[in-house]
Design a protein around this motif. Sequence first.
Motif, PDB file in Angstrom:
ATOM      1  N   THR A 156       3.330  16.604   1.549  1.00  0.00           N
ATOM      2  CA  THR A 156       5.144  16.937   1.287  1.00  0.00           C
ATOM      3  C   THR A 156       5.579  16.544  -0.186  1.00  0.00           C
ATOM      4  OG1 THR A 156       4.903  14.559   1.784  1.00  0.00           O
ATOM      5  CG2 THR A 156       4.507  16.544   3.370  1.00  0.00           C
ATOM      6  N   GLN A 157       4.295  16.290  -1.318  1.00  0.00           N
ATOM      7  CA  GLN A 157       4.753  15.840  -2.534  1.00  0.00           C
ATOM      8  C   GLN A 157       5.715  14.399  -2.207  1.00  0.00           C
ATOM      9  OE1 GLN A 157       3.888  17.159  -5.578  1.00  0.00           O
ATOM     10  NE2 GLN A 157       1.889  17.918  -4.398  1.00  0.00           N
ATOM     11  N   THR A 158       5.490  12.980  -1.709  1.00  0.00           N
ATOM     12  CA  THR A 158       5.595  12.156  -1.224  1.00  0.00           C
ATOM     13  C   THR A 158       5.109  11.412  -1.149  1.00  0.00           C
ATOM     14  OG1 THR A 158       5.856  12.636   0.979  1.00  0.00           O
ATOM     15  CG2 THR A 158       8.195  13.413  -0.250  1.00  0.00           C
ATOM     16  N   MET A 159       5.502   9.774  -1.129  1.00  0.00           N
ATOM     17  CA  MET A 159       4.676   8.347  -1.749  1.00  0.00           C
ATOM     18  C   MET A 159       5.858   7.645  -0.788  1.00  0.00           C
ATOM     19  SD  MET A 159       3.400   6.602  -5.173  1.00  0.00           S
ATOM     20  CE  MET A 159       5.169   5.947  -5.648  1.00  0.00           C
ATOM     21  N   THR A 160       5.072   7.376   0.352  1.00  0.00           N
ATOM     22  CA  THR A 160       5.720   5.935   0.695  1.00  0.00           C
ATOM     23  C   THR A 160       5.119   4.454   0.486  1.00  0.00           C
ATOM     24  OG1 THR A 160       5.824   7.906   2.747  1.00  0.00           O
ATOM     25  CG2 THR A 160       6.164   5.383   3.067  1.00  0.00           C
ATOM     26  N   TYR A 202      -7.553  13.700  -7.683  1.00  0.00           N
ATOM     27  CA  TYR A 202      -8.245  12.312  -6.876  1.00  0.00           C
ATOM     28  C   TYR A 202      -7.501  12.022  -5.035  1.00  0.00           C
ATOM     29  CZ  TYR A 202     -11.810  12.538 -10.363  1.00  0.00           C
ATOM     30  OH  TYR A 202     -12.436  12.871 -11.496  1.00  0.00           O
ATOM     31  N   ASN A 203      -8.241  12.456  -4.303  1.00  0.00           N
ATOM     32  CA  ASN A 203      -7.639  11.931  -3.252  1.00  0.00           C
ATOM     33  C   ASN A 203      -8.796  10.812  -3.021  1.00  0.00           C
ATOM     34  OD1 ASN A 203      -7.035  14.033  -0.852  1.00  0.00           O
ATOM     35  ND2 ASN A 203      -8.557  14.706  -1.085  1.00  0.00           N
ATOM     36  N   GLY A 204      -8.375   9.899  -1.812  1.00  0.00           N
ATOM     37  CA  GLY A 204      -8.983   7.917  -1.574  1.00  0.00           C
ATOM     38  C   GLY A 204      -7.811   6.826  -2.047  1.00  0.00           C
ATOM     39  N   GLN A 205      -8.538   5.681  -2.079  1.00  0.00           N
ATOM     40  CA  GLN A 205      -8.293   4.224  -2.010  1.00  0.00           C
ATOM     41  C   GLN A 205      -8.200   4.334  -3.772  1.00  0.00           C
ATOM     42  OE1 GLN A 205      -8.552   1.982   1.523  1.00  0.00           O
ATOM     43  NE2 GLN A 205     -10.822   3.310   2.039  1.00  0.00           N
ATOM     44  N   VAL A 208      -3.104   2.590  -3.891  1.00  0.00           N
ATOM     45  CA  VAL A 208      -2.325   4.030  -3.445  1.00  0.00           C
ATOM     46  C   VAL A 208      -3.350   4.488  -3.298  1.00  0.00           C
ATOM     47  CG1 VAL A 208      -0.961   5.712  -5.121  1.00  0.00           C
ATOM     48  CG2 VAL A 208      -0.643   3.723  -5.772  1.00  0.00           C
ATOM     49  N   ILE A 209      -3.703   5.603  -2.734  1.00  0.00           N
ATOM     50  CA  ILE A 209      -3.792   5.820  -0.791  1.00  0.00           C
ATOM     51  C   ILE A 209      -2.978   7.316  -1.227  1.00  0.00           C
ATOM     52  CG2 ILE A 209      -4.742   6.581   0.720  1.00  0.00           C
ATOM     53  CD1 ILE A 209      -4.641   3.809   1.438  1.00  0.00           C
ATOM     54  N   VAL A 210      -4.308   8.316  -2.140  1.00  0.00           N
ATOM     55  CA  VAL A 210      -3.962   9.839  -1.760  1.00  0.00           C
ATOM     56  C   VAL A 210      -4.825  10.653  -0.841  1.00  0.00           C
ATOM     57  CG1 VAL A 210      -4.143  11.691  -3.793  1.00  0.00           C
ATOM     58  CG2 VAL A 210      -3.127   9.668  -4.949  1.00  0.00           C
ATOM     59  N   LYS A 211      -3.762  11.587   0.071  1.00  0.00           N
ATOM     60  CA  LYS A 211      -4.553  12.007   0.673  1.00  0.00           C
ATOM     61  C   LYS A 211      -3.874  13.292   0.713  1.00  0.00           C
ATOM     62  CE  LYS A 211      -1.009  10.981   4.438  1.00  0.00           C
ATOM     63  NZ  LYS A 211      -1.000  10.702   6.007  1.00  0.00           N
ATOM     64  N   ASN A 212      -4.848  14.262   1.533  1.00  0.00           N
ATOM     65  CA  ASN A 212      -3.838  16.160   1.434  1.00  0.00           C
ATOM     66  C   ASN A 212      -4.244  16.989   0.269  1.00  0.00           C
ATOM     67  OD1 ASN A 212      -3.856  15.857   4.725  1.00  0.00           O
ATOM     68  ND2 ASN A 212      -2.172  15.551   4.145  1.00  0.00           N
ATOM     69  N   SER A 213      -5.338  15.817  -0.424  1.00  0.00           N
ATOM     70  CA  SER A 213      -5.450  16.861  -2.195  1.00  0.00           C
ATOM     71  C   SER A 213      -6.424  17.951  -1.517  1.00  0.00           C
ATOM     72  CB  SER A 213      -5.637  16.439  -3.423  1.00  0.00           C
ATOM     73  OG  SER A 213      -6.195  16.335  -4.329  1.00  0.00           O
ATOM     74  N   VAL A 246       0.822  -1.445   0.057  1.00  0.00           N
ATOM     75  CA  VAL A 246      -0.032  -0.162   0.103  1.00  0.00           C
ATOM     76  C   VAL A 246       1.234   1.024   0.068  1.00  0.00           C
ATOM     77  CG1 VAL A 246      -1.624   1.349   1.206  1.00  0.00           C
ATOM     78  CG2 VAL A 246      -1.834  -0.957   1.345  1.00  0.00           C
ATOM     79  N   SER A 247       0.746   1.507  -0.683  1.00  0.00           N
ATOM     80  CA  SER A 247       1.881   3.108  -1.044  1.00  0.00           C
ATOM     81  C   SER A 247       0.406   3.896  -0.939  1.00  0.00           C
ATOM     82  CB  SER A 247       2.267   3.317  -2.398  1.00  0.00           C
ATOM     83  OG  SER A 247       3.140   1.976  -2.886  1.00  0.00           O
ATOM     84  N   THR A 248       1.405   5.273   0.065  1.00  0.00           N
ATOM     85  CA  THR A 248       0.937   6.658   0.611  1.00  0.00           C
ATOM     86  C   THR A 248       1.184   8.278  -0.446  1.00  0.00           C
ATOM     87  OG1 THR A 248      -0.611   5.377   2.432  1.00  0.00           O
ATOM     88  CG2 THR A 248      -0.893   7.933   1.787  1.00  0.00           C
ATOM     89  N   VAL A 249       0.182   8.991  -1.182  1.00  0.00           N
ATOM     90  CA  VAL A 249       0.524   9.744  -1.497  1.00  0.00           C
ATOM     91  C   VAL A 249       0.430  10.646  -0.915  1.00  0.00           C
ATOM     92  CG1 VAL A 249       0.962  11.409  -3.846  1.00  0.00           C
ATOM     93  CG2 VAL A 249       1.026   8.928  -4.085  1.00  0.00           C
ATOM     94  N   ASP A 250       1.093  11.973  -0.342  1.00  0.00           N
ATOM     95  CA  ASP A 250       0.478  13.041   0.918  1.00  0.00           C
ATOM     96  C   ASP A 250       0.997  14.414  -0.097  1.00  0.00           C
ATOM     97  OD1 ASP A 250       0.396  14.944   2.297  1.00  0.00           O
ATOM     98  OD2 ASP A 250       1.462  13.836   4.004  1.00  0.00           O
ATOM     99  N   VAL A 251      -0.086  14.982  -0.721  1.00  0.00           N
ATOM    100  CA  VAL A 251       0.182  15.385  -1.318  1.00  0.00           C
ATOM    101  C   VAL A 251       0.708  17.266  -0.791  1.00  0.00           C
ATOM    102  CG1 VAL A 251      -1.794  17.833  -2.863  1.00  0.00           C
ATOM    103  CG2 VAL A 251      -1.556  15.140  -2.991  1.00  0.00           C
TER     104      VAL A 251
END
Length: 407
Positions: free
Chosen positions: A254-258, A281-284, A375-380, A247-252
């Motif tokens: 910090t513009q990083t993906m963990t 988009y945010n979300g899973q 891939v999860i995107v958050k804080n967008s 599971v990879s998380t994109v934090d908008v």
Amino acid sequence: MTTPDIAARRALGACAALMVGALTLTACGGNANADSTIDGKDGKGSAKTSTAKIVISAKDGSTSASINTTGVKVSDGKLTDVKMTVAGTGQAVPGSISANGGAWKPKEQLERGTKYQISATAKDASGKTAAANSIFTTVTSANSFIGTYTPDNGTTVGVGMPVSFNFDKVISDKKAVQSHITVTSSSGQKVVGHWFGSQRLDFRPEEYWKAGSKVTMNIDLDGVQGANGAYGVQKKTVTFTIGRSQVSTVDVNTQTMTVVRDGKTLKSVPISSGAPDHTTYNGQMVISEKFVQTRMNSRTVGLGGEYDIPDVPHAMRLTTSGTFIHGNYWYNKGNPPFGRTGTSHGCVGLADVQGAQGATNAKWFYDNSLIGDVVIVKNSPDKTVSPDNGLNGWNMSWSQWTAGSAA
């Protein structure tokens, strides 16, 4: 659809010929449920027929025969020969008789809307011969439906991969269709179906699949009426394996993906998300397709002529509407955006080189990703992706998901 010529296909009944000095009784022909032919007489001079009874599942003259279960069976005897051809052309349809001689079936699934002919012979324990024939047409495309599904049999996918069916016709009896598709996991997780409209049915457990589990999908739609005058034609079992958990998380912010695999962080990667006027988009979101290189044209996603890149490297689809996580080689080399600012049209970009050959962050992520990874995107500043925009039903609560089940 061609209407079968019934008269031309009518099986011949028993016929007898009386000749001077001898009484010879014979039988000829047969239909899909033909009685045995007459091979001779018993010791008392009575006619003796074969006890073998042949049944061809597709009745003579039928126009909606199954493309999966059409075949031949015999009782009180053994099949000796079965010939199946495409009526009109004479093209042979390969098949095989079972080891015990009791059944025959085609080697491959039959074609829809096609006229076939079957001729079968069998013998009973006394060596008496029986025969049966049938000419029939399989169910047509107009009177049947199929579901294109993912994932494929034998594949290994990520923990977020749902089972997803897209039917080629509107399904009015959702309960009948859903109840004839079962999805189970070796993990013991409860799996529930959810309808997105009237042509898409997805299955998933409450939480992501357990890593290493085996999932079995049993499709038993052959003959199931899904809509008025439309019947299913699929009958098969599909199995796939859940790989490691990633599971990879994109934090908008910090513009990083963990990237986290099996609970441990593999790598933190700088990215560039959507620009302020084209936010991500945010979300899973679930990776549904992978391309070493692909063309991206803004016109295909309603953005006019803003871009047309013929060789976008290491592209992985996240939504049907066109969100990808992909490599970017056209960035400003004097002011790289990765880890600093969003510059894309809604995608998640990683540093890459043209030709997809370099040892880049984009290549590393591509090589370490499976279809079905999350891939999860958050804080967008954008909204959460719609659950039916791609394989993204994880953005629904379990109560919402189960409420969409028809079973």
